[in-house]
Design a protein around this motif. Sequence first.
Motif, PDB file in Angstrom:
ATOM      1  N   VAL A 110      46.487  26.109  21.413  1.00  0.00           N
ATOM      2  CA  VAL A 110      45.853  27.276  21.264  1.00  0.00           C
ATOM      3  C   VAL A 110      45.851  27.543  19.754  1.00  0.00           C
ATOM      4  N   GLY A 111      44.631  28.186  19.145  1.00  0.00           N
ATOM      5  CA  GLY A 111      44.750  28.546  17.943  1.00  0.00           C
ATOM      6  C   GLY A 111      44.377  30.128  17.644  1.00  0.00           C
ATOM      7  N   PHE A 112      44.514  30.582  16.345  1.00  0.00           N
ATOM      8  CA  PHE A 112      43.977  31.763  16.104  1.00  0.00           C
ATOM      9  C   PHE A 112      42.379  31.971  15.954  1.00  0.00           C
ATOM     10  N   LYS A 113      42.076  32.982  16.689  1.00  0.00           N
ATOM     11  CA  LYS A 113      40.419  33.134  16.699  1.00  0.00           C
ATOM     12  C   LYS A 113      40.096  33.512  15.086  1.00  0.00           C
ATOM     13  N   PRO A 114      38.967  32.982  14.790  1.00  0.00           N
ATOM     14  CA  PRO A 114      38.439  33.274  13.568  1.00  0.00           C
ATOM     15  C   PRO A 114      38.097  34.775  13.629  1.00  0.00           C
ATOM     16  N   LYS A 115      38.549  35.415  12.383  1.00  0.00           N
ATOM     17  CA  LYS A 115      38.359  36.713  12.388  1.00  0.00           C
ATOM     18  C   LYS A 115      36.786  37.427  12.224  1.00  0.00           C
ATOM     19  N   ASN A 116      36.194  36.147  11.785  1.00  0.00           N
ATOM     20  CA  ASN A 116      34.643  36.979  11.522  1.00  0.00           C
ATOM     21  C   ASN A 116      33.830  36.879  12.568  1.00  0.00           C
ATOM     22  N   LEU A 117      34.282  36.413  14.002  1.00  0.00           N
ATOM     23  CA  LEU A 117      33.664  35.790  14.872  1.00  0.00           C
ATOM     24  C   LEU A 117      34.105  37.074  16.184  1.00  0.00           C
ATOM     25  N   ASP A 118      32.947  37.375  16.963  1.00  0.00           N
ATOM     26  CA  ASP A 118      33.477  38.338  18.036  1.00  0.00           C
ATOM     27  C   ASP A 118      33.805  37.201  19.291  1.00  0.00           C
ATOM     28  N   PHE A 119      34.436  37.810  20.522  1.00  0.00           N
ATOM     29  CA  PHE A 119      35.037  36.763  21.395  1.00  0.00           C
ATOM     30  C   PHE A 119      33.888  35.980  21.850  1.00  0.00           C
ATOM     31  N   ALA A 120      32.635  36.207  22.015  1.00  0.00           N
ATOM     32  CA  ALA A 120      31.774  35.391  22.583  1.00  0.00           C
ATOM     33  C   ALA A 120      31.596  34.377  21.659  1.00  0.00           C
ATOM     34  N   GLN A 121      31.223  34.454  20.381  1.00  0.00           N
ATOM     35  CA  GLN A 121      30.909  33.518  19.593  1.00  0.00           C
ATOM     36  C   GLN A 121      31.880  32.515  19.311  1.00  0.00           C
ATOM     37  N   ALA A 122      33.416  33.138  19.513  1.00  0.00           N
ATOM     38  CA  ALA A 122      34.455  32.156  19.290  1.00  0.00           C
ATOM     39  C   ALA A 122      34.636  31.246  20.708  1.00  0.00           C
ATOM     40  N   ALA A 123      34.389  31.883  21.704  1.00  0.00           N
ATOM     41  CA  ALA A 123      34.357  31.042  22.981  1.00  0.00           C
ATOM     42  C   ALA A 123      33.662  29.798  23.179  1.00  0.00           C
ATOM     43  N   ALA A 124      32.522  29.914  22.485  1.00  0.00           N
ATOM     44  CA  ALA A 124      31.475  28.850  22.428  1.00  0.00           C
ATOM     45  C   ALA A 124      32.117  27.522  21.746  1.00  0.00           C
ATOM     46  N   LEU A 125      33.288  27.747  20.901  1.00  0.00           N
ATOM     47  CA  LEU A 125      33.668  26.359  19.913  1.00  0.00           C
ATOM     48  C   LEU A 125      34.791  25.703  20.499  1.00  0.00           C
ATOM     49  N   PRO A 126      35.742  26.041  21.278  1.00  0.00           N
ATOM     50  CA  PRO A 126      37.078  25.170  21.215  1.00  0.00           C
ATOM     51  C   PRO A 126      36.835  23.693  21.834  1.00  0.00           C
ATOM     52  N   LEU A 127      36.422  23.702  23.112  1.00  0.00           N
ATOM     53  CA  LEU A 127      36.212  22.630  23.685  1.00  0.00           C
ATOM     54  C   LEU A 127      35.451  21.443  22.904  1.00  0.00           C
ATOM     55  N   THR A 128      34.372  21.821  22.386  1.00  0.00           N
ATOM     56  CA  THR A 128      33.450  20.957  21.505  1.00  0.00           C
ATOM     57  C   THR A 128      34.042  20.846  20.262  1.00  0.00           C
ATOM     58  N   THR A 129      34.709  21.553  19.862  1.00  0.00           N
ATOM     59  CA  THR A 129      35.224  21.511  18.394  1.00  0.00           C
ATOM     60  C   THR A 129      36.499  20.621  18.475  1.00  0.00           C
ATOM     61  N   ILE A 130      37.289  20.691  19.359  1.00  0.00           N
ATOM     62  CA  ILE A 130      38.502  19.527  19.436  1.00  0.00           C
ATOM     63  C   ILE A 130      37.841  18.301  19.829  1.00  0.00           C
ATOM     64  N   THR A 131      36.927  18.120  20.743  1.00  0.00           N
ATOM     65  CA  THR A 131      36.181  16.846  21.219  1.00  0.00           C
ATOM     66  C   THR A 131      35.577  16.188  19.913  1.00  0.00           C
ATOM     67  N   ALA A 132      34.576  17.073  19.044  1.00  0.00           N
ATOM     68  CA  ALA A 132      34.115  16.625  17.870  1.00  0.00           C
ATOM     69  C   ALA A 132      35.236  16.062  16.682  1.00  0.00           C
ATOM     70  N   TRP A 133      36.083  17.063  16.758  1.00  0.00           N
ATOM     71  CA  TRP A 133      37.114  16.729  15.563  1.00  0.00           C
ATOM     72  C   TRP A 133      37.881  15.675  15.952  1.00  0.00           C
ATOM     73  N   GLU A 134      38.549  15.301  17.043  1.00  0.00           N
ATOM     74  CA  GLU A 134      39.195  14.063  17.337  1.00  0.00           C
ATOM     75  C   GLU A 134      38.206  13.015  17.430  1.00  0.00           C
ATOM     76  N   LEU A 135      36.992  13.064  18.004  1.00  0.00           N
ATOM     77  CA  LEU A 135      36.272  11.794  17.726  1.00  0.00           C
ATOM     78  C   LEU A 135      35.832  11.202  16.361  1.00  0.00           C
ATOM     79  N   LEU A 136      35.626  12.259  15.621  1.00  0.00           N
ATOM     80  CA  LEU A 136      35.133  11.842  13.996  1.00  0.00           C
ATOM     81  C   LEU A 136      36.673  11.283  13.614  1.00  0.00           C
TER      82      LEU A 136
END
Length: 338
Positions: A110-136
Amino acid sequence: MKAIAYRKSLPIEDAESLIDIELPTPQAAGRDLLVEVRAISVNPVDTKIRRNVAPAEGQAKVIGWDAAGVVKAVGPDVSLFKVGDEVWYAGDLTRPGTNSELHLVDERIVGFKPKNLDFAQAAALPLTTITAWELLFDRLGVSRDAAATSGKSLLVIGAAGGVGSILVQLARQLTGLTIIGTASRPETGEWIKQLGAHHVIDHSKPLNEEIARLGLPPVTYVASLNQTDHHWAAISELVAPQGKVALIDDPASIDVRTLKRKSVSLHWEFMYTRSMFQTDDIQQQHQLLNDVATLVETGAVKTTLAERFGNINAENLKRAHALIESNRAKGKVVLEGF
């Protein structure tokens, strides 16, 4: 608590494919956080599990592996978070999913939600972010030193989807790679350019011919995010000698021998590996989510939210699953609030 689940693996058009149910409130133990879910997003894995993994007889299965919310309670061994913290995460494939009002998750992923995003904007990112970061960075081993990657290139097949939309951004912001994204429609091609791709090619045509058409040299790194088996011959042709190929989908059959004469390495990325096997470095997902939150807060990376589908309920989730299954989604679909 409210939750959305299924009792049988059914086509999304079936009225019982996803249903609204009530479940007991879970209790936090060990290193678990109990999170009040404020928003979720929908990923291809959700539809794959719904279609292919039937619950035990008489049971209901809750899926969903992206959430942003607020910590309501913590287990006795928690050290990274406290009640009231706003968080984002993708969860654990071996545990109940995030399509519920309250959800248990190991604090180490789990990470701390970005302060400048609302919950919906933040929820769009975790799984794809982890996948993309680990892949790259973990699988392909790309350096975060721009000078070290200057003159090298990355082909992202399926760049307009959820993973591609964040992978293009991370590669553009954190490396010196020349980024080539694939799309087949004008609107998705424009989306990829806005996210930072230097070139866009059409994946409805042979990719090796598209690369040659632009006069580009063989590609150093290939990230194949969908239809790998369809593109495999072209990938084998266009990848540079001693290059690297990474994939996240489930090709029915590929002949890896076509990579041998170029000494090209093949890598799999599955973002649930660390949580599923409780690896020694499981807490890397906590750290990378925090690192990306900083990138979001500084404006280097933006949310990939494309559509808001309303409240979190079975009806809206069915619409989201249907869109994902159509393979025409751009960015991420998000639902918020119960």
